[in-house]
Motif scaffolding. Structure first.
Motif, PDB file in Angstrom:
ATOM      1  N   GLY A 149      13.063  23.626  25.017  1.00  0.00           N
ATOM      2  CA  GLY A 149      13.999  23.331  23.930  1.00  0.00           C
ATOM      3  C   GLY A 149      14.826  22.101  24.257  1.00  0.00           C
ATOM      4  O   GLY A 149      16.011  22.017  23.923  1.00  0.00           O
ATOM      5  N   ALA A 150      14.199  21.104  24.875  1.00  0.00           N
ATOM      6  CA  ALA A 150      14.930  19.957  25.424  1.00  0.00           C
ATOM      7  C   ALA A 150      15.512  19.038  24.367  1.00  0.00           C
ATOM      8  O   ALA A 150      16.381  18.221  24.679  1.00  0.00           O
ATOM      9  N   ALA A 151      15.049  19.142  23.127  1.00  0.00           N
ATOM     10  CA  ALA A 151      15.620  18.330  22.053  1.00  0.00           C
ATOM     11  C   ALA A 151      16.683  19.097  21.275  1.00  0.00           C
ATOM     12  O   ALA A 151      17.290  18.560  20.354  1.00  0.00           O
ATOM     13  N   GLY A 152      16.912  20.346  21.674  1.00  0.00           N
ATOM     14  CA  GLY A 152      17.896  21.173  20.992  1.00  0.00           C
ATOM     15  C   GLY A 152      19.298  20.946  21.509  1.00  0.00           C
ATOM     16  O   GLY A 152      19.551  20.106  22.385  1.00  0.00           O
ATOM     17  N   ALA A 153      20.232  21.725  20.984  1.00  0.00           N
ATOM     18  CA  ALA A 153      21.643  21.524  21.292  1.00  0.00           C
ATOM     19  C   ALA A 153      21.942  21.716  22.771  1.00  0.00           C
ATOM     20  O   ALA A 153      22.538  20.849  23.425  1.00  0.00           O
ATOM     21  N   VAL A 154      21.541  22.840  23.333  1.00  0.00           N
ATOM     22  CA  VAL A 154      21.807  23.120  24.745  1.00  0.00           C
ATOM     23  C   VAL A 154      20.876  22.313  25.643  1.00  0.00           C
ATOM     24  O   VAL A 154      21.303  21.688  26.614  1.00  0.00           O
ATOM     25  N   GLY A 155      19.591  22.316  25.305  1.00  0.00           N
ATOM     26  CA  GLY A 155      18.596  21.663  26.160  1.00  0.00           C
ATOM     27  C   GLY A 155      18.843  20.187  26.354  1.00  0.00           C
ATOM     28  O   GLY A 155      18.614  19.650  27.446  1.00  0.00           O
ATOM     29  N   SER A 156      19.326  19.505  25.327  1.00  0.00           N
ATOM     30  CA  SER A 156      19.574  18.065  25.456  1.00  0.00           C
ATOM     31  C   SER A 156      20.715  17.779  26.427  1.00  0.00           C
ATOM     32  O   SER A 156      20.677  16.797  27.171  1.00  0.00           O
ATOM     33  N   VAL A 157      21.738  18.635  26.434  1.00  0.00           N
ATOM     34  CA  VAL A 157      22.841  18.466  27.379  1.00  0.00           C
ATOM     35  C   VAL A 157      22.385  18.823  28.793  1.00  0.00           C
ATOM     36  O   VAL A 157      22.716  18.128  29.763  1.00  0.00           O
ATOM     37  N   VAL A 158      21.613  19.889  28.919  1.00  0.00           N
ATOM     38  CA  VAL A 158      21.066  20.271  30.228  1.00  0.00           C
ATOM     39  C   VAL A 158      20.280  19.118  30.833  1.00  0.00           C
ATOM     40  O   VAL A 158      20.445  18.779  32.016  1.00  0.00           O
ATOM     41  N   SER A 159      19.424  18.507  30.030  1.00  0.00           N
ATOM     42  CA  SER A 159      18.585  17.412  30.518  1.00  0.00           C
ATOM     43  C   SER A 159      19.430  16.261  31.063  1.00  0.00           C
ATOM     44  O   SER A 159      19.134  15.690  32.119  1.00  0.00           O
ATOM     45  N   GLN A 160      20.489  15.938  30.351  1.00  0.00           N
ATOM     46  CA  GLN A 160      21.335  14.813  30.769  1.00  0.00           C
ATOM     47  C   GLN A 160      22.152  15.139  32.012  1.00  0.00           C
ATOM     48  O   GLN A 160      22.336  14.289  32.883  1.00  0.00           O
ATOM     49  N   ILE A 161      22.626  16.379  32.112  1.00  0.00           N
ATOM     50  CA  ILE A 161      23.338  16.770  33.334  1.00  0.00           C
ATOM     51  C   ILE A 161      22.394  16.700  34.524  1.00  0.00           C
ATOM     52  O   ILE A 161      22.773  16.278  35.617  1.00  0.00           O
ATOM     53  N   GLY A 162      21.129  17.088  34.300  1.00  0.00           N
ATOM     54  CA  GLY A 162      20.141  16.982  35.360  1.00  0.00           C
ATOM     55  C   GLY A 162      20.002  15.558  35.861  1.00  0.00           C
ATOM     56  O   GLY A 162      19.934  15.308  37.070  1.00  0.00           O
ATOM     57  N   LYS A 163      19.969  14.599  34.944  1.00  0.00           N
ATOM     58  CA  LYS A 163      19.878  13.189  35.337  1.00  0.00           C
ATOM     59  C   LYS A 163      21.152  12.733  36.047  1.00  0.00           C
ATOM     60  O   LYS A 163      21.101  11.991  37.034  1.00  0.00           O
ATOM     61  N   ILE A 164      22.303  13.163  35.556  1.00  0.00           N
ATOM     62  CA  ILE A 164      23.572  12.808  36.199  1.00  0.00           C
ATOM     63  C   ILE A 164      23.595  13.323  37.641  1.00  0.00           C
ATOM     64  O   ILE A 164      24.130  12.661  38.538  1.00  0.00           O
ATOM     65  N   LYS A 165      22.993  14.497  37.861  1.00  0.00           N
ATOM     66  CA  LYS A 165      22.963  15.097  39.202  1.00  0.00           C
ATOM     67  C   LYS A 165      21.837  14.548  40.074  1.00  0.00           C
ATOM     68  O   LYS A 165      21.666  14.976  41.221  1.00  0.00           O
ATOM     69  N   GLY A 166      21.054  13.613  39.551  1.00  0.00           N
ATOM     70  CA  GLY A 166      20.017  12.976  40.361  1.00  0.00           C
ATOM     71  C   GLY A 166      18.699  13.706  40.422  1.00  0.00           C
ATOM     72  O   GLY A 166      17.916  13.512  41.356  1.00  0.00           O
ATOM     73  N   CYS A 167      18.409  14.520  39.425  1.00  0.00           N
ATOM     74  CA  CYS A 167      17.156  15.267  39.395  1.00  0.00           C
ATOM     75  C   CYS A 167      16.084  14.535  38.592  1.00  0.00           C
ATOM     76  O   CYS A 167      16.389  13.664  37.767  1.00  0.00           O
ATOM     77  N   ARG A 168      14.826  14.905  38.843  1.00  0.00           N
ATOM     78  CA  ARG A 168      13.738  14.504  37.967  1.00  0.00           C
ATOM     79  C   ARG A 168      13.667  15.546  36.863  1.00  0.00           C
ATOM     80  O   ARG A 168      13.586  16.752  37.151  1.00  0.00           O
TER      81      ARG A 168
END
Length: 329
Positions: A149-168
């Motif tokens: 659900g990466a394009a959804g409300a929660v999933g899109s924020v999760v994805s960006q926090i992952g990038k902020i934290k240095g994850c793939r």
């Protein structure tokens, strides 16, 4: 005339418009705080409240208004601490206008962010993404984060926090357009269109050659089954949503995960944001900071018209939203 939307009948399977009814009602008396609805949040979890069964939150009653998180404007106040023109957010009835005691309402600042953002990235949506990763995900730099659900409300924020934290970060979504969007706007490293891939297990394996360290699950079902086949030792699986089975009329059965969890010493845990109220302020501070610095972005699908709230809710189950689904009353 004032208006309200009630639950007319409990849905059998997928909800339909016949399960809701818009009614004209009297304008509320000017007592306490008088509120006028501005934005209504429609969320998948509301489907569970339409069932007559015990859960973490009371079910809706047939013949009475539904409720969800709503941003309102104070149009009259007889309570200290609230004045005309203030904006507030809280769990409120689906009504155009309503009176309220002020209990559990939070005043919000329209100058800090658009009002609608307080139902999304700075509301329960953003809090869910932040705190689930904080409490269960325990992200480490260099790890692989898989998000459904990466394009959804929660999933899109999760994805960006992952990038902020240095994850793939690998995102799963339901169209090529959404995959392109989450890569371009949110910085997701790779995407999987679950509707067109012939083998979701293989697709995850190919996109995550080093395995999955953290899986943020918003959908459940077969995608969760496939993600479990690709987890690493000491992986963390966050069960945040299960939209793929919300409309099922019987309890579905599938692969049993205990063998994988034991073999991988993995953690799989459910998450409810309401269990972590004491952490809200810390989370909102970080989210607002990332928003201001340009590290965090968000999308909204805004439907115009109070009476269209039921249709907006139904549309979530057909994937018609990009980011947070809202109704502008």
């Amino acid at each position: 005339m004032n208006k309200q939307i009630i639950l007319k009948s409990r849905p059998q399977g997928k909800p339909s418009l016949k399960d809701f009814e818009t009614q004209e009602i009297d304008t509320p008396k000017k007592e306490g705080i008088l509120l006028e609805t501005k934005y209504i949040s429609v969320d998948p979890y509301l489907r569970g409240r339409m069932r007559d069964e015990k859960s973490y939150i009371a079910p809706f009653e047939v013949g009475k208004p539904l409720e969800s998180m709503i941003v309102s404007e104070v149009i009259d106040s007889k309570i200290e601490g609230f004045k005309k023109g203030d904006h507030v957010v809280g769990m409120l009835d689906w009504k155009k206008q309503q009176s309220h005691t002020g209990k559990d309402l939070r005043k919000i600042d329209a100058d800090m962010a658009p009002l609608s953002a307080y139902l999304g990235v700075l509301g329960l949506t953003g809090l869910t993404a932040y705190l689930a990763l904080d409490k269960i995900g325990n992200l480490k730099k260099g790890e692989t984060l898989l998000v459904s659900g990466a394009a959804g409300a929660v999933g899109s924020v999760v994805s960006q926090i992952g990038k902020i934290k240095g994850c793939r970060v690998i995102g799963i979504a339901g169209s090529d357009e959404k995959i392109k969007h989450i890569k371009q706007k949110y910085g997701v490293d790779a995407g999987i269109n679950y509707k067109t891939t012939g083998d979701i297990n293989k697709a995850i394996k190919d996109a995550c050659p080093d395995g999955v360290d953290v899986y943020f699950d918003n959908v459940g079902g077969e995608i969760l089954d496939a993600a479990l086949q690709n987890i690493n030792k000491a992986a963390r699986i966050i069960n945040c949503g299960a939209i793929s089975i919300y409309n099922e009329t019987e309890v579905p059965t599938g692969p049993r995960p205990e063998g994988i969890l034991i073999k991988k010493s993995a953690l799989m845990q459910g998450f409810l944001v309401r269990d972590h109220v004491s952490d809200y302020e810390r989370a909102i501070t970080d989210l607002a900071g990332w928003l201001k610095s340009g590290q965090l972005h968000y999308d909204e699908t805004i439907v115009e018209g109070f009476e269209k709230t039921p249709q907006a809710f139904i549309d979530i189950f057909e994937g018609k939203n990009m980011g947070k689904m809202l109704v502008k009353a």
